[in-house]
Design a protein around this motif. Structure first.
Motif, PDB file in Angstrom:
ATOM      1  N   THR A  44       0.806  -1.222   0.000  1.00  0.00           N
ATOM      2  CA  THR A  44       0.000   0.000   0.000  1.00  0.00           C
ATOM      3  C   THR A  44       0.840   1.272   0.000  1.00  0.00           C
ATOM      4  OG1 THR A  44      -0.145  -0.074   2.427  1.00  0.00           O
ATOM      5  CG2 THR A  44      -1.939  -1.106   1.168  1.00  0.00           C
ATOM      6  N   THR A  48      -0.010   4.886  -1.811  1.00  0.00           N
ATOM      7  CA  THR A  48      -0.135   6.109  -1.021  1.00  0.00           C
ATOM      8  C   THR A  48       0.785   7.201  -1.563  1.00  0.00           C
ATOM      9  OG1 THR A  48      -0.634   4.788   0.946  1.00  0.00           O
ATOM     10  CG2 THR A  48       0.050   7.067   1.306  1.00  0.00           C
ATOM     11  N   PHE A  52      -0.219  10.841  -3.084  1.00  0.00           N
ATOM     12  CA  PHE A  52       0.313  12.042  -2.438  1.00  0.00           C
ATOM     13  C   PHE A  52       1.152  12.867  -3.414  1.00  0.00           C
ATOM     14  CE2 PHE A  52       3.704  14.249  -0.123  1.00  0.00           C
ATOM     15  CZ  PHE A  52       2.954  15.029   0.735  1.00  0.00           C
TER      16      PHE A  52
END
Length: 273
Positions: A44, A48, A52
């Motif tokens: 993950t 992420t 971002f």
């Protein structure tokens, strides 16, 4: 397991290495299955970072958001592959610290089988984890503009780079012999993609920093993936590994494997001696 080689004597045949390596591969895959928390975290984290960097940095760069995300996806793929240093280091140090490596060393197993099994298992897990990341990349605007052979070559190059970086980590993990120290040292590898073109073009960097970035293996592999995926052209006037990214990537992988495979196998075979 093979009985033709001892822990300190004898030369393994290719059959011995394949047989013992398959057994060690199975051990590593069971280890991953029994530690789902670490697996989920490692899978993950790239997603992420994509969300971002893609939406925060994308709004601050000259590239439009979707264009930057297409530029970013290959960079994050290679940055994730470079994390083979961290995972290889931590797993090797953990086994050494807990005495598992010493027990394996007393068995009649090919000397290269244990690190080989770990590195191949890591590549398989990375390959599986790449699929959801690419699906998220497609969802945020990344597209493959290259040919099918080019895409296949990009994936193969990515996994080869992960294989090479895992051997670096295995050697360093066997060297540190402490999982806490390996975890701290492994965290420092986060800076390596920052000194490359994984997140931003290297052309805008100051002269000396651009040279460092372009001779970073991550930059060559990232440029190769962008070119093979059809996401960005090869920059002009770059250092040789970036100007010839596929050849540069293969050369870097060959050098890393030629250096760290013998070092890791020798370190595993002889322990602290």
């Amino acid at each position: 397991m093979s009985t033709t080689t001892g822990p300190t004597t004898g030369t393994a045949t290719p059959y011995d290495l394949a047989y013992d390596g398959a057994a060690m591969l199975g051990r590593q895959l069971r280890r991953v299955r029994n530690n789902p928390g670490l697996l989920i975290l490692t899978q993950t984290m790239p997603v992420t970072m994509l969300l971002f960097f893609g939406y925060v940095f994308g709004s601050a760069l000259a590239m439009p958001g979707a264009e930057y995300r297409s530029y970013l996806v290959p960079g994050l793929l290679v940055a994730t592959a470079a994390n083979g240093i961290m995972t290889g280091m931590f797993q090797a140090a953990q086994d050494t610290h807990r005495g598992v490596t010493d027990r394996l060393r007393t068995l009649p197993v090919s000397r290269a089988a244990v690190p080989l099994g770990q590195s191949v298992a890591d590549v398989l897990v990375t390959a599986a984890g790449t699929v959801p990341f690419l699906l998220v990349g497609l969802a945020v605007g990344w597209r493959v503009e290259g040919s099918a052979p080019g895409v296949a070559a990009a994936v193969g190059l990515l996994l080869l780079f992960r294989f090479a970086t895992t051997w670096i980590g295995i050697f360093l993990g066997l060297l540190t012999r402490n999982e806490e120290a390996a975890g701290q040292l492994g965290g420092a590898t986060f800076v390596l993609p920052l000194l490359s073109n994984a997140y931003i073009p290297a052309e805008g960097l100051p002269g000396w920093l651009r040279t460092v970035a372009e001779w970073n293996p991550i930059s060559a592999v990232t440029t190769a993936l962008r070119d093979l995926f059809g996401n960005a052209p090869v920059p002009e006037g770059a250092a040789w590994p970036v100007a010839h990214p596929v050849a540069g990537s293969l050369a870097w992988c060959a050098v890393l494997l030629a250096v760290f495979v013998p070092l890791a196998v020798r370190r595993y075979a002889h322990g602290e001696r």
